[in-house]
Design a protein around this motif. Structure first.
Motif: not given
Length: 192
Positions: A82-83, A155
């Motif tokens: 996800k990062c 995020f």
């Protein structure tokens, strides 16, 4: 009266007439009645006011040392995907939208070479005296904008404790000399 003034007033009145006609016609065509029964009700809980009596106790947060004892770096690598759209984690890798994360654990906050950190992150670093400890990472990854108000990181965070622990353990392995994990039996002294 001047003929230009008459033309201007006539154009204004004509425009108003056309707009009102279109509004009335569209209201008649697209009008919808209120439903007899709501489809579903949206209920939002309000946070208790600070200083008020009868406040609910904040949810207990498991100390990161205990979470890391059962964490899985392979699972953290999966969650880290996800990062990767914003961060590179390879040794000597480039900065992207966010800084390179190789060697992040125990690195001074807002100190990665060649990356322009937000003023909020620089303030949070207290001039580079604060480091990315396991506790800082745990709280930051839970809710970045809550931990560092004004951060440029968009995020939303990782709400699951185990996901955070897995990612932190994975990040801990990304170093030339990984930092030792904290003792899970040590008393928790950090309060956030």
């Amino acid at each position: 009266m001047n003929s230009y003034v008459n033309m201007g007033v006539g154009a204004l009145l004509g425009t108003i007439f056309v707009l009102m006609s279109v509004s009335i016609a569209s209201e008649g065509i697209f009008h919808s009645e209120a439903p007899e029964k709501e489809g579903f009700a949206i209920v939002a809980e309000e946070a208790p006011a600070a200083g008020g009596g009868g406040e609910a106790a904040p949810a207990a947060v498991t100390p990161i040392a205990k979470l890391l004892a059962s964490a899985d770096a392979k699972a953290g690598e999966t969650v880290f995907k996800k990062c990767q759209s914003c961060h590179d984690a390879t040794k000597g890798g480039p900065n992207k939208v966010g800084p390179n994360l190789y060697g992040l654990v125990d690195r001074p906050i807002a100190s990665h070479e060649g990356f322009a950190f937000s003023s909020a992150m620089k303030d949070f670093s207290k001039g580079g005296s604060e480091k990315w400890t396991f506790d800082h990472l745990n709280h930051f990854l839970l809710a970045p904008k809550k931990q560092v108000p004004g951060t440029a990181m968009g995020f939303a965070g990782l709400p699951k404790e185990q996901d955070r622990a897995n990612v932190i353990l994975y990040l801990q392995t990304l170093a030339d000399a990984p930092v030792a994990l904290p003792d899970p039996n040590a008393p928790d002294t950090v309060t956030q």
